[in-house]
Design an enzyme around this catalytic site. Sequence first.
Site, PDB file in Angstrom:
ATOM      1  N   ILE A  11     -41.407  42.531 -28.442  1.00  0.00           N
ATOM      2  CA  ILE A  11     -42.107  41.297 -28.785  1.00  0.00           C
ATOM      3  C   ILE A  11     -43.446  41.703 -29.404  1.00  0.00           C
ATOM      4  CG2 ILE A  11     -43.017  39.102 -27.938  1.00  0.00           C
ATOM      5  CD1 ILE A  11     -39.982  39.388 -27.597  1.00  0.00           C
ATOM      6  N   ASP A 120     -31.543  32.597 -18.824  1.00  0.00           N
ATOM      7  CA  ASP A 120     -32.649  33.295 -18.143  1.00  0.00           C
ATOM      8  C   ASP A 120     -33.746  32.292 -17.786  1.00  0.00           C
ATOM      9  OD1 ASP A 120     -34.090  35.372 -17.049  1.00  0.00           O
ATOM     10  OD2 ASP A 120     -34.777  36.196 -18.953  1.00  0.00           O
TER      11      ASP A 120
END
Length: 205
Positions: A11, A120
Amino acid sequence: MLIYRGAEAEIIMDTYLGRKVIKKRRIPKGYRIPELDKRLRLQRTKEEAKLMVEARRGGVPVPIIYDVNLKEFTIVMEYVDGERVKELIPKLTERERKEICTMIGKNIARLHNANIVHGDLTTSNMIFKNGKVYFIDFGLGEFSSETERRGVDLHLLMEAFSSAHPEYPDLFNYVMEGYRSIYEGNTREIEKKIEEIIRRGRYMK
C-alpha cells in the site's frame, strides 16, 4: 511512500492528477510458477476493482477508483482521510457507537444484496469520514450469493469485535439491527448460519 506491506500487496501513498491517492500493488510470490503468479495477480487485481465498483453502485461508501493498471497489478484509489473505526470506537458514547455499528450493518447488507462478500470485515478495514463509514481492502472479497459466505462474513466481524473491543459487548447486536433493516433476503437464515459457524468453532476447539 510505502505505508504498508502485507502478504499479498503493498500500500503506497502517492499523488495522481494532483490528488493524494492510495496505490495498491499486488506483489509477486517467489514460490509460485511465474506465469501462474502473473495470472493470479491479474485476476485478483481485476476482481478487487470490480468488487469496489459494484459496492459503490450498491450504495456502499468505498474509495473512488481512479486507475487500474493490469500490467503493474495496481489499483489507484481515493485516499479517504478519516479515522479507522477501530481507533474511533473507544472515543464514542454508547449512543454514537450504536449509530456507527447500525450504519456498518446497513452497509454489509447492501454488499450482500449486491452478492458481494467482503472477506475481511474488521474495524481496521472501515474508515469514518463525514458521517459515513467507508469500507476498504476488498482483496479477499468475492462475488457470492451463498448464505454460508454471508454468514462467514458477519461472523468474522463478530470475532473482530470480541477481539478488538471486548469491553463493548453490544456492538455486533447493533450491527445486526442495521443489517436486518436493509437485507433483502431471509435474515433468520443468516443468523442461523452464524450460530452454526459458532458451534463449529467450539467443536473444533
